[in-house]
Write a protein that holds these residues in place. Structure first.
Motif, short mmCIF file in Angstrom:
data_model
loop_
_atom_site.label_atom_id
_atom_site.label_comp_id
_atom_site.label_asym_id
_atom_site.label_seq_id
_atom_site.Cartn_x
_atom_site.Cartn_y
_atom_site.Cartn_z
N GLU A 35 38.97 85.34 -8.34
CA GLU A 35 39.30 85.39 -6.93
C GLU A 35 39.81 86.69 -6.44
OE1 GLU A 35 41.23 80.70 -6.89
OE2 GLU A 35 42.44 82.28 -7.46
N GLY A 36 39.40 86.98 -5.27
CA GLY A 36 39.80 88.28 -4.70
C GLY A 36 39.36 88.58 -3.38
N LYS A 37 38.98 89.78 -3.16
CA LYS A 37 38.20 90.28 -1.61
C LYS A 37 37.37 91.21 -1.98
CE LYS A 37 42.81 90.14 -0.19
NZ LYS A 37 43.14 89.21 -0.99
N SER A 38 36.32 91.24 -1.01
CA SER A 38 35.49 92.52 -0.93
C SER A 38 35.71 93.23 0.33
CB SER A 38 33.86 91.90 -1.10
OG SER A 38 33.38 91.25 -0.14
N LYS A 39 35.09 94.05 0.85
CA LYS A 39 35.23 94.62 2.22
C LYS A 39 35.28 93.34 3.25
CE LYS A 39 32.35 97.83 0.87
NZ LYS A 39 31.33 98.86 0.78
N SER A 40 34.23 92.61 3.16
CA SER A 40 33.88 91.70 4.29
C SER A 40 34.23 90.36 3.91
CB SER A 40 32.30 91.73 4.50
OG SER A 40 31.80 91.38 3.24
N THR A 41 34.70 89.88 2.82
CA THR A 41 34.86 88.71 2.69
C THR A 41 35.69 88.21 1.30
OG1 THR A 41 33.83 86.29 2.15
CG2 THR A 41 32.93 88.34 1.32
N SER A 42 36.37 87.12 1.53
CA SER A 42 37.19 86.75 0.24
C SER A 42 36.13 86.12 -0.75
CB SER A 42 38.15 85.57 0.47
OG SER A 42 37.71 84.48 1.12
N LEU A 43 36.61 86.30 -2.17
CA LEU A 43 35.74 85.72 -3.09
C LEU A 43 36.47 84.70 -3.78
CD1 LEU A 43 34.92 89.23 -4.59
CD2 LEU A 43 33.53 88.02 -2.84
N GLU A 44 35.86 83.50 -4.13
CA GLU A 44 36.33 82.38 -4.98
C GLU A 44 35.19 81.87 -5.73
OE1 GLU A 44 39.59 79.48 -3.31
OE2 GLU A 44 38.25 80.47 -1.91
N PHE A 45 35.33 82.45 -6.98
CA PHE A 45 34.21 81.76 -7.91
C PHE A 45 35.05 81.06 -8.85
CE2 PHE A 45 32.04 85.59 -6.32
CZ PHE A 45 30.84 85.05 -5.90
N HIS A 46 34.76 79.85 -8.85
CA HIS A 46 35.25 78.74 -9.96
C HIS A 46 34.05 78.04 -10.46
CE1 HIS A 46 39.52 78.09 -7.61
NE2 HIS A 46 39.08 79.38 -7.86
N LEU A 47 33.77 78.66 -11.83
CA LEU A 47 32.66 78.20 -12.49
C LEU A 47 32.88 77.34 -13.43
CD1 LEU A 47 30.79 81.78 -12.51
CD2 LEU A 47 30.88 79.93 -10.84
N GLY A 48 32.18 76.03 -13.67
CA GLY A 48 32.47 75.37 -14.76
C GLY A 48 31.38 73.99 -14.59
N GLY A 49 31.64 73.10 -15.36
CA GLY A 49 30.71 71.95 -15.13
C GLY A 49 30.05 71.67 -16.48
N TYR A 50 30.14 70.42 -17.12
CA TYR A 50 29.70 70.35 -18.54
C TYR A 50 28.66 69.30 -18.45
CZ TYR A 50 32.18 65.82 -17.90
OH TYR A 50 32.50 64.67 -17.56
N ALA A 51 28.49 68.57 -17.55
CA ALA A 51 27.51 67.31 -17.49
C ALA A 51 26.11 67.84 -17.02
CB ALA A 51 27.77 66.35 -16.43
N PRO A 52 25.23 67.33 -17.74
CA PRO A 52 24.03 67.59 -17.65
C PRO A 52 23.41 67.20 -16.33
CG PRO A 52 23.89 66.33 -19.49
CD PRO A 52 25.30 66.33 -18.98
N PRO A 53 22.40 67.95 -15.53
CA PRO A 53 21.67 69.23 -16.08
C PRO A 53 22.48 70.55 -15.68
CG PRO A 53 20.98 68.66 -13.74
CD PRO A 53 21.94 67.58 -14.26
N TYR A 54 24.01 70.45 -15.35
CA TYR A 54 24.51 71.74 -14.86
C TYR A 54 25.51 72.29 -15.84
CZ TYR A 54 22.18 70.42 -10.66
OH TYR A 54 20.88 69.98 -9.53
N GLN A 55 25.10 72.17 -17.10
CA GLN A 55 26.27 72.56 -18.01
C GLN A 55 26.51 74.31 -17.72
OE1 GLN A 55 23.27 71.04 -18.81
NE2 GLN A 55 23.42 69.90 -20.60
N THR A 56 27.53 74.66 -18.03
CA THR A 56 27.88 76.01 -17.51
C THR A 56 28.37 76.77 -18.95
OG1 THR A 56 30.04 75.68 -17.06
CG2 THR A 56 28.39 75.90 -15.21
N VAL A 57 28.71 76.06 -20.04
CA VAL A 57 29.23 76.81 -21.34
C VAL A 57 28.06 77.81 -21.69
CG1 VAL A 57 28.49 75.02 -22.87
CG2 VAL A 57 30.40 76.58 -23.45
N GLN A 58 28.30 78.89 -22.12
CA GLN A 58 27.33 80.11 -22.49
C GLN A 58 27.52 80.50 -23.88
OE1 GLN A 58 24.59 80.76 -20.61
NE2 GLN A 58 25.36 79.38 -18.99
N LYS A 59 26.33 80.57 -24.71
CA LYS A 59 26.83 81.11 -26.12
C LYS A 59 26.50 82.68 -26.19
CE LYS A 59 26.52 77.57 -29.62
NZ LYS A 59 25.73 76.28 -29.24
N ILE A 60 27.24 83.38 -26.76
CA ILE A 60 27.18 84.72 -26.63
C ILE A 60 27.15 85.34 -28.00
CG2 ILE A 60 28.40 86.97 -25.88
CD1 ILE A 60 29.47 84.85 -23.50
#
Lengths: 349, 208
Positions: free
Chosen positions: B131-156
């Motif tokens: 969460e934060g701000k850029s020059k022009s807009t506020s930023l709100e990225f809440h990334l998640g989700g476990y149910a197919p097809p939109y799983q978000t967990v990533q192996k690194i």
């Protein structure tokens, strides 16, 4: 390259924490009772073993408005024990925020066998269900932390948390697990229907015929013994153009789930009016009218309702007689479920 | 990858990989934000889970109960110990929580729902929160989700033999790859949350 380094060794505190958490010398284990013919619960009791101390704490929390922002509303405002823990006479539950205000509060029973919660299955586990009513979707963290702060300021609560979990520092996990413990005890398995199944009683001819009609027309979705298949189905309701509630679709974003809602139980249906996710029907005759004459043949309509249900007026009477055998006075008037007077008035703060 | 310089957001999660004081292996986790982005970050939190060590393609060690909530505002969250002392050439972990974790009810520690990383009205963990701000807009990225097809967990998987390593997360590059005029708010699981999580997973790297 700028780089700062911190080494914090937390072994000692971790060991101390687990040492305490696994030490339950003074709790009183409780086992839930249910008919032998029922399947095993879905809820994993190993992760949250029921104790009398935990149940008492959960019951107090359930009845305590301390859980709401302005300390005005408790769970029991919308889930009343003597009406199957639903909010009678309110089509849409009145309460703390918009998200809640668009749906009818469901009855609460046999929750240990539910595979999902809320009309659209938005909640995947009983433990985390309470987060929804006590918090706003966008600001959830703030709210539960406030609740915990309020509880921490109460000496009676820190004592009760200590007794239940051997940890007086109140955590979100323990708060939620305590509420679950109470809810898990809300079991309805002593209706006339149940005693007929256990062969200690028998249906009247009218109820018997109603049972047949139920099996023919309703049992595909409202499956025994819980009178739900735990699935999401479109049962042919027209969409309310003000609420625009597409049910399960809102969660999965899959068009095939449009207008599907979780099949609710029919147990204690006598007391859980008004009916449907938005409380649009006030009585069973409106429900029958819907199933026989009011089906909206939309794309996602359940295949179980593609052939129209036909019920004569006599059959409606018989079906009603059967549905009334699902009323469970043991559950509705159980003194262990009501407002825990003693837990509130022994408190001197 | 070049950085102009690092602003305030330098996280160091030191992972002591030994209970014996003799040969600790340190891992530092370091989200980087370049000054030219003119971005203010108010909140940056994410889960790193399921740490394991691999030697010649074989898993030689796995952390049990492996959940670490990295929170830029809490230095103590950036430092944790992996209780092992073992030879390895790759470190594996996940960005986010796996699906079992997401359906297991209330949990404690870093997974406690009071941590601000749980969705009340669509059960599941927020795996990554910016969460934060850029020059022009506020930023709100809440990334998640476990149910197919939109799983978000990533192996690194990162190659390294170092006993003292820093894992960087290039936050600037993440923001560069998003058209912030079009996409600056994600609050629920779905295609976009998945797409951005995949981008993030490519932006971890190790100092050698």
């Amino acid at each position: 390259m700028l780089m700062s380094k911190n080494n914090i060794i937390a072994f000692l505190s971790i060991f101390a924490f687990f040492g305490l958490a696994m030490y339950f010398p003074f709790t009183t284990p409780v086992k839930i009772n249910y008919p032998k013919s029922w399947p095993k619960p879905v809820y994993d009791f190993n992760k949250n073993p029921l104790t009398q101390e935990g149940i008492d704490l959960g019951r107090k929390l359930f009845y305590d408005p301390i859980l709401s922002k302005d300390s005005s509303i408790s769970c029991s405002n919308c889930h009343l024990s003597y009406t199957a823990f639903t909010h009678v006479d309110h089509a849409l539950s009145h309460g703390v925020n918009d998200s809640i205000g668009t749906r009818n509060s469901p009855s609460l029973m046999n929750l240990a066998w539910h595979t999902s919660f809320m009309w659209d299955g938005a909640v995947n586990h009983l433990d985390v269900q309470a987060l929804a009513p006590i918090s706003h979707p966008a600001e959830m963290a703030e709210d539960i932390n406030n609740v915990i702060k309020k509880l921490q300021n109460s000496t009676s609560y820190s004592g009760m948390f200590y007794n239940a979990f051997k940890d007086s520092s109140i955590t979100g996990e323990h708060l939620l697990k305590a509420i679950s413990q109470f809810e898990l005890t809300l079991i309805s398995s002593n209706s006339k229907y149940d005693s007929v199944m256990q062969k200690t009683s028998s249906f009247t001819p009218q109820e018997e015929n109603g049972y047949k009609l139920y099996k023919k027309n309703c049992a595909s979705c409202h499956i025994e013994p819980f009178f739900t298949n735990n699935q999401f189905e479109n049962n042919g309701l027209f969409i309310d153009s003000l609420l625009n509630d597409y049910g399960r679709y809102g969660i999965t974003k899959n068009p095939n789930d449009s207008l599907k809602f979780k099949v609710p139980t029919l147990r204690n249906i006598e007391f859980s009016y008004p009916y449907m996710h938005d409380g649009r029907f006030n009585n069973l005759s409106e429900v029958f009218k819907h199933y026989t004459k009011g089906i909206n043949k939309s794309k996602t309509l359940s295949t179980h309702l593609k052939t129209p249900i036909v019920l004569s007026s006599n059959e409606k009477v018989d079906l009603t007689a059967f549905l009334l055998t699902l009323t469970d006075k043991n559950y509705l008037f159980n003194k262990n479920y009501g407002f825990p007077r003693a837990l509130f008035f022994s408190e001197n703060e | 990858m070049k950085f102009l310089f690092v602003v305030s957001c330098l996280l160091n999660a030191h992972i002591l990989m030994s209970q014996e004081e003799t040969s600790p292996i340190q891992v530092n986790i370091s989200p980087k934000i370049s000054a030219k982005d003119a971005i203010t970050i108010d909140n940056l939190k994410f889960y790193l889970t399921n740490f394991s060590l691999v030697k010649s393609g074989e898993t030689v060690w796995k952390e049990t109960n492996s959940y670490h909530l990295i929170d830029i505002s809490k230095p103590s969250s950036l430092s944790f110990n992996l209780a092992t002392k073992i030879d390895f050439d790759e470190i594996h972990f996940s960005l986010g929580t796996d699906s079992l974790t997401n359906i297991s009810g209330a949990m404690g520690g870093d997974l406690d729902p009071t941590k601000g990383m749980y969705w009340a009205w669509n059960s599941g963990y927020i795996n990554f929160k910016l969460e934060g701000k850029s020059k022009s807009t506020s930023l709100e990225f809440h990334l998640g989700g476990y149910a197919p097809p939109y799983q978000t967990v990533q192996k690194i998987k990162l190659k390294t033999t170092k006993n003292d390593l820093t894992i960087f997360l290039n936050v600037s590059e993440f923001l560069n790859q998003i058209d912030l005029t079009k996409q600056h708010k994600i609050m629920s699981p779905g295609k976009e949350a998945q797409r951005l999580s995949k981008i993030l997973s490519t932006l971890f790297y190790v100092n050698e």
